[in-house]
Write a protein that holds these residues in place. Sequence first.
Motif, PDB file in Angstrom:
ATOM      1  N   UNK A  44       0.861  -1.181   0.000  1.00 59.39           N
ATOM      2  CA  UNK A  44       0.000   0.000   0.000  1.00 59.39           C
ATOM      3  C   UNK A  44       0.891   1.223   0.000  1.00 59.39           C
ATOM      4  N   UNK A  45       0.305   2.367  -0.255  1.00 57.97           N
ATOM      5  CA  UNK A  45       1.070   3.605  -0.319  1.00 57.97           C
ATOM      6  C   UNK A  45       1.762   3.889   1.008  1.00 57.97           C
ATOM      7  N   UNK A  96       5.650   5.543   6.233  1.00 59.37           N
ATOM      8  CA  UNK A  96       5.738   7.003   6.237  1.00 59.37           C
ATOM      9  C   UNK A  96       4.337   7.568   6.417  1.00 59.37           C
ATOM     10  N   UNK A  97       4.155   8.390   7.457  1.00 59.44           N
ATOM     11  CA  UNK A  97       2.842   8.933   7.785  1.00 59.44           C
ATOM     12  C   UNK A  97       2.846  10.454   7.618  1.00 59.44           C
TER      13      UNK A  97
END
Length: 196
Positions: A44-45, A96-97
């Motif tokens: 997922x991204x 990465x958020x």
Amino acid sequence: FDTTYNNFQATNLDLIGTTVVSRLTNAGRIKTQGFEADFTLEPVRNLRLTGGYAYIDAKIDKFKCPPTGACPALAINGKPLPLSSKNKVSLNTSYFLPLEGQKFDLDFNVGAQYQGKMGFDINQNPYAVQKGYGTIDASVAFVSKDNKLRLALIGKNLTDQHFVINRIPNGTSFLRQITPRDAERYFGASLRYNLF
């Protein structure tokens, strides 16, 4: 891979009196064979999974005896090459958020590593062996939107797994061992700034 080395040079640690002496030994012919595999997945991204596995079978094929003195060739031929582990595994997960309305984003990272049993002595002393072990590391980083500033809080060897990177034998025990910084749990922080 399947590789043969002739006139391979190996370091052999001897005990002379109470002094440890490092000798360069012509180990003769050695053979290594095995395979390595790596992977990267992004299911997922912003989520990335990476890892790898290596199987390395490294053995002393034909030890080259010195012209004088006792020769341990019969006891060494066919035995594992020092400082070579048959199995190594690594797995890393990063996420990465992005944070809307904030001056920074978050970058999470968890990694696990495993290394199989490894000997340190060319003479195959059983007291100069590190058993297989695994470690887990983790971090969370605050990353500026322009990616110039990165502040990371890190935890190393979270399972507090003790291991050594060398063990010098002394007959039926060992005289000295070298323990790296990562051989016990610790926490820290790192700060990085990119000029460009």
